[in-house]
Write an enzyme that holds these catalytic residues in place. Structure first.
Site, PDB file in Angstrom:
ATOM      1  CE  LYS A   1      -3.969  -2.292   2.122  1.00 17.41           C
ATOM      2  NZ  LYS A   1      -5.081  -2.175   3.106  1.00 17.41           N
TER       3      LYS A   1
ATOM      4  CE1 TYR B   1      -9.368  -2.869  -0.206  1.00 18.79           C
ATOM      5  CE2 TYR B   1      -8.433  -1.028  -1.428  1.00 18.79           C
ATOM      6  CZ  TYR B   1      -8.277  -2.115  -0.577  1.00 18.79           C
ATOM      7  OH  TYR B   1      -7.025  -2.449  -0.109  1.00 18.79           O
TER       8      TYR B   1
ATOM      9  NE  ARG C   1      -6.590 -11.920   5.377  1.00 19.46           N
ATOM     10  CZ  ARG C   1      -7.365 -10.829   5.246  1.00 19.46           C
ATOM     11  NH1 ARG C   1      -7.527 -10.243   4.060  1.00 19.46           N
ATOM     12  NH2 ARG C   1      -7.950 -10.311   6.274  1.00 19.46           N
TER      13      ARG C   1
ATOM     14  CB  THR D   1      -7.821  -5.690   9.465  1.00 19.12           C
ATOM     15  OG1 THR D   1      -8.291  -6.852   8.773  1.00 19.12           O
ATOM     16  CG2 THR D   1      -8.104  -4.442   8.665  1.00 19.12           C
TER      17      THR D   1
ATOM     18  NE  ARG E   1      -2.868  -5.892   6.735  1.00 21.15           N
ATOM     19  CZ  ARG E   1      -4.047  -6.377   6.360  1.00 21.15           C
ATOM     20  NH1 ARG E   1      -4.684  -7.250   7.124  1.00 21.15           N
ATOM     21  NH2 ARG E   1      -4.598  -5.976   5.226  1.00 21.15           N
TER      22      ARG E   1
ATOM     23  CG  ASN F   1      -3.903  -2.461   6.637  1.00 24.76           C
ATOM     24  OD1 ASN F   1      -3.685  -2.103   5.478  1.00 24.76           O
ATOM     25  ND2 ASN F   1      -4.959  -3.166   6.977  1.00 24.76           N
TER      26      ASN F   1
ATOM     27  CG  HIS G   1      -5.296  -6.387  -0.583  1.00 26.05           C
ATOM     28  ND1 HIS G   1      -6.548  -6.321  -0.040  1.00 26.05           N
ATOM     29  CD2 HIS G   1      -5.343  -7.335  -1.553  1.00 26.05           C
ATOM     30  CE1 HIS G   1      -7.338  -7.175  -0.687  1.00 26.05           C
ATOM     31  NE2 HIS G   1      -6.634  -7.807  -1.607  1.00 26.05           N
TER      32      HIS G   1
ATOM     33  CD  GLU H   1      -8.727  -9.137  -4.049  1.00 27.06           C
ATOM     34  OE1 GLU H   1      -9.658  -8.852  -3.275  1.00 27.06           O
ATOM     35  OE2 GLU H   1      -7.599  -9.486  -3.661  1.00 27.06           O
TER      36      GLU H   1
HETATM   37  P1  IDP Z   1      -8.353  -6.743   5.222  1.00 28.07           P
HETATM   38  O1  IDP Z   1      -7.496  -5.832   4.366  1.00 28.07           O
HETATM   39  O2  IDP Z   1      -7.617  -7.264   6.411  1.00 28.07           O
HETATM   40  O3  IDP Z   1      -9.010  -7.836   4.414  1.00 28.07           O
HETATM   41  P2  IDP Z   1     -10.920  -5.398   5.191  1.00 28.07           P
HETATM   42  O4  IDP Z   1     -11.940  -5.485   6.267  1.00 28.07           O
HETATM   43  O5  IDP Z   1     -11.170  -6.114   3.915  1.00 28.07           O
HETATM   44  O6  IDP Z   1      -9.507  -5.842   5.830  1.00 28.07           O
HETATM   45  O7  IDP Z   1     -10.704  -3.841   4.885  1.00 28.07           O
HETATM   46  C1  IDP Z   1     -10.010  -3.418   3.745  1.00 28.07           C
HETATM   47  C2  IDP Z   1      -9.075  -2.305   4.145  1.00 28.07           C
HETATM   48  O8  IDP Z   1      -9.827  -1.176   4.583  1.00 28.07           O
HETATM   49  C3  IDP Z   1      -8.147  -2.607   5.324  1.00 28.07           C
HETATM   50  O9  IDP Z   1      -6.999  -3.339   4.964  1.00 28.07           O
HETATM   51  C4  IDP Z   1      -7.814  -1.214   5.806  1.00 28.07           C
HETATM   52  O10 IDP Z   1      -6.843  -0.577   4.971  1.00 28.07           O
HETATM   53  C5  IDP Z   1      -9.150  -0.501   5.631  1.00 28.07           C
HETATM   54  N1  IDP Z   1      -9.988  -0.574   6.845  1.00 28.07           N
HETATM   55  C6  IDP Z   1     -10.713  -1.629   7.305  1.00 28.07           C
HETATM   56  N2  IDP Z   1     -11.350  -1.357   8.446  1.00 28.07           N
HETATM   57  C7  IDP Z   1     -11.027  -0.073   8.735  1.00 28.07           C
HETATM   58  C8  IDP Z   1     -11.369   0.809   9.811  1.00 28.07           C
HETATM   59  O11 IDP Z   1     -12.104   0.468  10.734  1.00 28.07           O
HETATM   60  N3  IDP Z   1     -10.835   2.085   9.770  1.00 28.07           N
HETATM   61  C9  IDP Z   1     -10.012   2.501   8.758  1.00 28.07           C
HETATM   62  N4  IDP Z   1      -9.677   1.706   7.729  1.00 28.07           N
HETATM   63  C10 IDP Z   1     -10.157   0.439   7.717  1.00 28.07           C
HETATM   64 MG    MG Z   2     -10.347  -7.705   2.829  1.00 31.55          MG
END
Ligand code: IDP
Ligand code: MG
Length: 140
Positions: free
Chosen positions: A11, A51, A87, A93, A104, A114, A117, A128
């Site tokens: 990212k 997204y 993962r 996350t 992360r 974070n 992805h 993807e």
């Molecule tokens: P993941 O990347 O671990 O699969 P997802 O729930 O799919 O997590 O969310 C996608 C991305 O959106 C996260 O990696 C993060 O960058 C962002 N994100 C998710 N939840 C939050 C939040 O509560 N606050 C701010 N950003 C978030």
């Molecule tokens: Mg995700």
């Protein structure tokens, strides 16, 4: 086999601060082979489409702004049981909840920023990977 592959993005926060090399090293040390890789700057429509599943959530607008704020590195990674294994390597996350030694935990600066992805299912990994790579760019 499709289950041998996953899709990843380094990212903008990580690329911007020179963490691309260290993250690639962790990916290699984790036993993943890089099957395809390219640096791109996402357009707004591309980020929104990638997204789309999160559209309407409180963090969506911020996420799109962040993901279009600078170049990212997109990759197809190969490993047995790649989605689950990757993962595990990236961690939760929220970096505060990520295990020590995960990507992360090491490189995230917030839940949003974070660092990486990783696809959450084999089906999404295929979608993807297809979003960013044509057949001719893949080395498998
Ligand atoms: P993941 O990347 O671990 O699969 P997802 O729930 O799919 O997590 O969310 C996608 C991305 O959106 C996260 O990696 C993060 O960058 C962002 N994100 C998710 N939840 C939050 C939040 O509560 N606050 C701010 N950003 C978030
Ligand atoms: Mg995700």
């Amino acid at each position: 086999m499709y289950s041998d592959f996953t899709f990843s993005i380094i990212k903008p926060n990580a690329v911007r601060t020179g963490k691309t090399g260290p993250i690639l090293a962790m990916i290699n040390e984790g036993g993943f082979e890089i099957a395809a890789m390219r640096m791109v700057k996402l357009t707004l429509p591309q980020a929104e489409s990638f997204y789309a599943v999160h559209k309407g959530k409180s963090f969506f607008e911020g996420l799109i702004e962040f993901m279009t704020s600078g170049p990212v590195v997109v990759m197809i990674l190969r490993h047995e049981n790649a989605v689950d294994q990757f993962r595990k390597l990236i961690g939760a996350t929220d970096p505060a909840k990520a295990e020590p030694g995960t990507i992360r935990k090491t490189f995230a600066v917030s839940v949003q920023m974070n660092a990486v992805h990783g696809s959450d299912s084999v089906e999404n990994a295929i979608k993807e990977a297809d979003f960013f790579f044509s057949g001719i760019e893949r080395f498998y």
